[in-house]
Motif scaffolding. Structure first.
Motif, PDB file in Angstrom:
ATOM      1  N   LYS A   1       0.800  -1.222   0.000  1.00 52.53           N
ATOM      2  CA  LYS A   1       0.000   0.000   0.000  1.00 52.53           C
ATOM      3  C   LYS A   1       0.833   1.271   0.000  1.00 52.53           C
ATOM      4  CE  LYS A   1      -3.361  -2.724   2.574  1.00 52.53           C
ATOM      5  NZ  LYS A   1      -3.986  -3.000   3.875  1.00 52.53           N
ATOM      6  N   GLY A   2       2.151   1.122  -0.148  1.00 53.68           N
ATOM      7  CA  GLY A   2       3.013   2.299  -0.179  1.00 53.68           C
ATOM      8  C   GLY A   2       3.155   2.980   1.166  1.00 53.68           C
ATOM      9  N   MET A   3       2.985   2.248   2.238  1.00 58.84           N
ATOM     10  CA  MET A   3       3.020   2.839   3.580  1.00 58.84           C
ATOM     11  C   MET A   3       4.407   2.799   4.222  1.00 58.84           C
ATOM     12  SD  MET A   3      -0.574   1.240   4.989  1.00 58.84           S
ATOM     13  CE  MET A   3      -0.441   2.002   6.604  1.00 58.84           C
ATOM     14  N   LEU A   4       5.372   2.172   3.546  1.00 56.40           N
ATOM     15  CA  LEU A   4       6.686   2.022   4.148  1.00 56.40           C
ATOM     16  C   LEU A   4       7.730   2.973   3.570  1.00 56.40           C
ATOM     17  CD1 LEU A   4       6.922  -1.881   4.352  1.00 56.40           C
ATOM     18  CD2 LEU A   4       6.313  -0.287   6.165  1.00 56.40           C
ATOM     19  N   ARG A   5       7.456   3.510   2.380  1.00 57.05           N
ATOM     20  CA  ARG A   5       8.454   4.335   1.699  1.00 57.05           C
ATOM     21  C   ARG A   5       8.061   5.816   1.737  1.00 57.05           C
ATOM     22  NH1 ARG A   5      12.033   1.885  -1.534  1.00 57.05           N
ATOM     23  NH2 ARG A   5      12.148   3.734  -2.865  1.00 57.05           N
ATOM     24  N   PRO A   6       9.031   6.717   1.865  1.00 60.80           N
ATOM     25  CA  PRO A   6       8.720   8.156   1.877  1.00 60.80           C
ATOM     26  C   PRO A   6       8.062   8.629   0.589  1.00 60.80           C
ATOM     27  CG  PRO A   6      10.963   7.777   2.665  1.00 60.80           C
ATOM     28  CD  PRO A   6      10.474   6.475   2.139  1.00 60.80           C
ATOM     29  N   ASP A   7       8.350   7.960  -0.564  1.00 62.02           N
ATOM     30  CA  ASP A   7       7.746   8.391  -1.834  1.00 62.02           C
ATOM     31  C   ASP A   7       6.367   7.796  -2.065  1.00 62.02           C
ATOM     32  OD1 ASP A   7       8.324   5.750  -2.383  1.00 62.02           O
ATOM     33  OD2 ASP A   7       9.891   6.162  -3.856  1.00 62.02           O
ATOM     34  N   GLY A   8       5.873   6.985  -1.134  1.00 62.51           N
ATOM     35  CA  GLY A   8       4.532   6.431  -1.255  1.00 62.51           C
ATOM     36  C   GLY A   8       4.410   5.291  -2.245  1.00 62.51           C
ATOM     37  N   GLN A   9       5.534   4.831  -2.800  1.00 65.67           N
ATOM     38  CA  GLN A   9       5.494   3.730  -3.755  1.00 65.67           C
ATOM     39  C   GLN A   9       5.453   2.391  -3.022  1.00 65.67           C
ATOM     40  OE1 GLN A   9       5.340   4.055  -7.208  1.00 65.67           O
ATOM     41  NE2 GLN A   9       4.924   6.168  -6.550  1.00 65.67           N
ATOM     42  N   PRO A  10       4.888   1.361  -3.663  1.00 64.90           N
ATOM     43  CA  PRO A  10       4.903   0.042  -3.042  1.00 64.90           C
ATOM     44  C   PRO A  10       6.338  -0.440  -2.835  1.00 64.90           C
ATOM     45  CG  PRO A  10       3.336   0.122  -4.858  1.00 64.90           C
ATOM     46  CD  PRO A  10       4.127   1.387  -4.921  1.00 64.90           C
ATOM     47  N   GLY A  11       6.524  -1.256  -1.822  1.00 63.72           N
ATOM     48  CA  GLY A  11       7.834  -1.808  -1.538  1.00 63.72           C
ATOM     49  C   GLY A  11       8.289  -1.512  -0.130  1.00 63.72           C
ATOM     50  N   PHE A  12       9.541  -1.834   0.126  1.00 61.07           N
ATOM     51  CA  PHE A  12      10.119  -1.656   1.453  1.00 61.07           C
ATOM     52  C   PHE A  12      11.051  -0.448   1.460  1.00 61.07           C
ATOM     53  CE2 PHE A  12       8.817  -6.013   1.074  1.00 61.07           C
ATOM     54  CZ  PHE A  12       8.262  -6.299   2.315  1.00 61.07           C
ATOM     55  N   ASN A  13      11.295   0.096   2.631  1.00 57.85           N
ATOM     56  CA  ASN A  13      12.142   1.286   2.749  1.00 57.85           C
ATOM     57  C   ASN A  13      13.615   0.886   2.753  1.00 57.85           C
ATOM     58  OD1 ASN A  13      12.801   3.963   2.995  1.00 57.85           O
ATOM     59  ND2 ASN A  13      12.532   4.015   5.216  1.00 57.85           N
ATOM     60  N   THR A  14      14.061   0.327   1.635  1.00 54.88           N
ATOM     61  CA  THR A  14      15.443  -0.072   1.420  1.00 54.88           C
ATOM     62  C   THR A  14      15.917   0.560   0.115  1.00 54.88           C
ATOM     63  OG1 THR A  14      14.809  -2.050   0.172  1.00 54.88           O
ATOM     64  CG2 THR A  14      15.045  -2.291   2.570  1.00 54.88           C
ATOM     65  N   PRO A  15      17.226   0.596  -0.159  1.00 55.92           N
ATOM     66  CA  PRO A  15      17.709   1.182  -1.424  1.00 55.92           C
ATOM     67  C   PRO A  15      17.083   0.543  -2.655  1.00 55.92           C
ATOM     68  CG  PRO A  15      19.543   0.920   0.090  1.00 55.92           C
ATOM     69  CD  PRO A  15      18.352   0.272   0.741  1.00 55.92           C
ATOM     70  N   THR A  16      16.809  -0.758  -2.606  1.00 60.19           N
ATOM     71  CA  THR A  16      16.231  -1.442  -3.754  1.00 60.19           C
ATOM     72  C   THR A  16      14.706  -1.482  -3.726  1.00 60.19           C
ATOM     73  OG1 THR A  16      16.303  -3.589  -2.657  1.00 60.19           O
ATOM     74  CG2 THR A  16      18.264  -2.923  -3.901  1.00 60.19           C
ATOM     75  N   GLY A  17      14.103  -1.127  -2.588  1.00 56.97           N
ATOM     76  CA  GLY A  17      12.664  -1.253  -2.442  1.00 56.97           C
ATOM     77  C   GLY A  17      12.217  -2.671  -2.164  1.00 56.97           C
ATOM     78  N   ARG A  18      13.153  -3.585  -2.099  1.00 55.79           N
ATOM     79  CA  ARG A  18      12.830  -4.988  -1.860  1.00 55.79           C
ATOM     80  C   ARG A  18      13.324  -5.418  -0.479  1.00 55.79           C
ATOM     81  NH1 ARG A  18      14.549  -7.889  -7.593  1.00 55.79           N
ATOM     82  NH2 ARG A  18      13.314  -6.529  -8.960  1.00 55.79           N
ATOM     83  N   ILE A  19      12.910  -6.604  -0.060  1.00 59.78           N
ATOM     84  CA  ILE A  19      13.512  -7.196   1.134  1.00 59.78           C
ATOM     85  C   ILE A  19      14.958  -7.520   0.803  1.00 59.78           C
ATOM     86  CG2 ILE A  19      13.521  -9.212   2.650  1.00 59.78           C
ATOM     87  CD1 ILE A  19      10.533  -9.374   2.374  1.00 59.78           C
ATOM     88  N   GLU A  20      15.888  -7.020   1.615  1.00 62.56           N
ATOM     89  CA  GLU A  20      17.302  -7.280   1.379  1.00 62.56           C
ATOM     90  C   GLU A  20      17.800  -8.271   2.435  1.00 62.56           C
ATOM     91  OE1 GLU A  20      19.252  -3.512   1.248  1.00 62.56           O
ATOM     92  OE2 GLU A  20      18.199  -2.863  -0.558  1.00 62.56           O
ATOM     93  N   LEU A  21      18.203  -9.420   1.978  1.00 66.96           N
ATOM     94  CA  LEU A  21      18.588 -10.491   2.895  1.00 66.96           C
ATOM     95  C   LEU A  21      19.986 -10.291   3.459  1.00 66.96           C
ATOM     96  CD1 LEU A  21      17.051 -13.574   1.072  1.00 66.96           C
ATOM     97  CD2 LEU A  21      16.073 -12.148   2.856  1.00 66.96           C
TER      98      LEU A  21
END
Length: 368
Positions: free
Chosen positions: A147-167
């Motif tokens: 829902k875009g609730m994790l990123r400052p830009d409101g885009q879907p994904g995670f608040n990481t450099p790649t927007g993905r889960i980084e293992l």
């Protein structure tokens, strides 16, 4: 600090004594307060303070209903000290006003602010579940990443450099540290130091919990001590027979640099032969608190065996859960650890930044 958290507690005290002025604030007199404090401030308990806490969510408030002696809350201590040192940075009139600032002026991760004062949260008529508690709808929302609730830009994904889960952390690559989990033998173990293992054939671990205590807390509570009066080290019956130990005996646990501590043996098959498990966090409020005893904090202290500066890659991880030792019964007249420390300063001296006996770390092959 001395009873629980410090590797090599004697070294920690020696370092703290170099600090020109130390104030300890605590509800109880502790070994650390006795050992290093110039002034001890009695701290208010929960029912004696106006406060709030936000471990992510929910917001919880505490309301003062009584007071005792000269005890003050953390908020009062900070406010009164801050106003004397830099009054322009401490504009709040009292603890309630400061709590309101803390609650309402801090941004949540999604950019919103909490909109109720401390007093309104205490009364909290909109929340029928419990006055003084407020839950955060954002935290209770599932699939925030969709829902875009994790990123400052409101885009879907995670608040990481790649927007993905980084293992793994890409910072590890930058620092030259292996980002994947790996195993390395402790500095002393049957494999890394086989010669030491011949003389110290027991693997010691620690850190397990008992329900009566929380780390070094609650040793001063009579009921908890009635349930659990002494520090216990679990020993397999086979090892008890081998080393002349009986269930309930006080025994010494000693390592290759002469550090040792004593606890009561508990014969049990909970541990394998060749292994023992000792309790941490012990001190004895019923004993003398004056120097050098400090409520017996050194005498049953598992951390006598641990050492500073032994870490894994990048300074992460330390060998405080697995080490080599030998065990043997205590005898009348044995020199106690606090007497050794009072005379020598520590069990063994070492230079800052260097371990006691440098051990070549085994080569680790990481399969990716």
């Amino acid at each position: 600090a001395l009873a629980c958290a410090s590797m090599d507690p004697a070294r920690t005290r020696a370092a703290l004594l170099k600090v020109p002025f130390i104030v300890v604030a605590d509800p109880f007199m502790t070994p650390t307060a006795q050992a290093v404090a110039d002034i001890v401030l009695p701290v208010a308990m929960s029912c004696e303070r106006n406060s709030c806490r936000t471990w992510w969510t929910p917001v919880r408030t505490m309301v003062k209903v009584t007071s005792y002696y000269e005890a003050k809350s953390d908020e009062q201590i900070c406010l009164e000290l801050g106003k004397r040192i830099k009054p322009e940075h401490w504009p709040w009139a009292d603890d309630k006003e400061w709590c309101t600032w803390y609650l309402t002026d801090q941004l949540n991760p999604n950019g919103t602010k909490y909109d109720r004062t401390w007093q309104e949260t205490v009364e909290n008529p909109s929340d029928t579940s419990c006055n003084g508690t407020a839950y955060w709808d954002w935290d209770a929302t599932y699939r925030k990443y969709e829902k875009g609730m994790l990123r400052p830009d409101g885009q879907p994904g995670f608040n990481t450099p790649t927007g993905r889960i980084e293992l793994w952390s890409f910072g590890y690559d930058h620092w030259g540290v292996d980002p994947l989990p790996y195993h390395i033998e402790p500095p002393e173990s049957p494999l890394s130091t086989p010669e030491t293992y011949k003389e110290f054939p027991i693997i010691l671990s620690g850190g397990g919990r008992s329900f009566e205590f929380f780390h070094s807390e609650h040793r001063q509570l009579p009921t908890m001590r009635e349930f659990h009066p002494d520090p216990l080290i679990t020993v397999n019956p086979t090892d008890c027979e081998r080393y002349g130990i009986h269930d309930g005996d006080w025994i010494w646990v000693e390592n290759s640099r002469g550090a040792r501590f004593r606890q009561k043996a508990k014969a049990t098959i909970e541990v394998m032969p060749g292994r023992v498990h000792a309790e941490h966090g012990w001190w004895f409020p019923e004993q003398d608190g004056a120097e050098p005893n400090f409520y017996g904090t050194y005498d049953s202290n598992l951390n006598n065996m641990t050492e500073a500066f032994r870490t894994g890659q990048g300074g992460i991880g330390s060998a405080i859960k697995s080490m080599l030792c030998k065990i043997y019964p205590c005898k009348d007249g044995d020199v106690l650890p606090h007497d050794v420390i009072a005379e020598k300063g520590d069990f063994a001296a070492y230079e800052p930044g260097k371990p006691y006996d440098p051990v070549e770390e085994p080569v680790v092959t990481v399969i990716k």
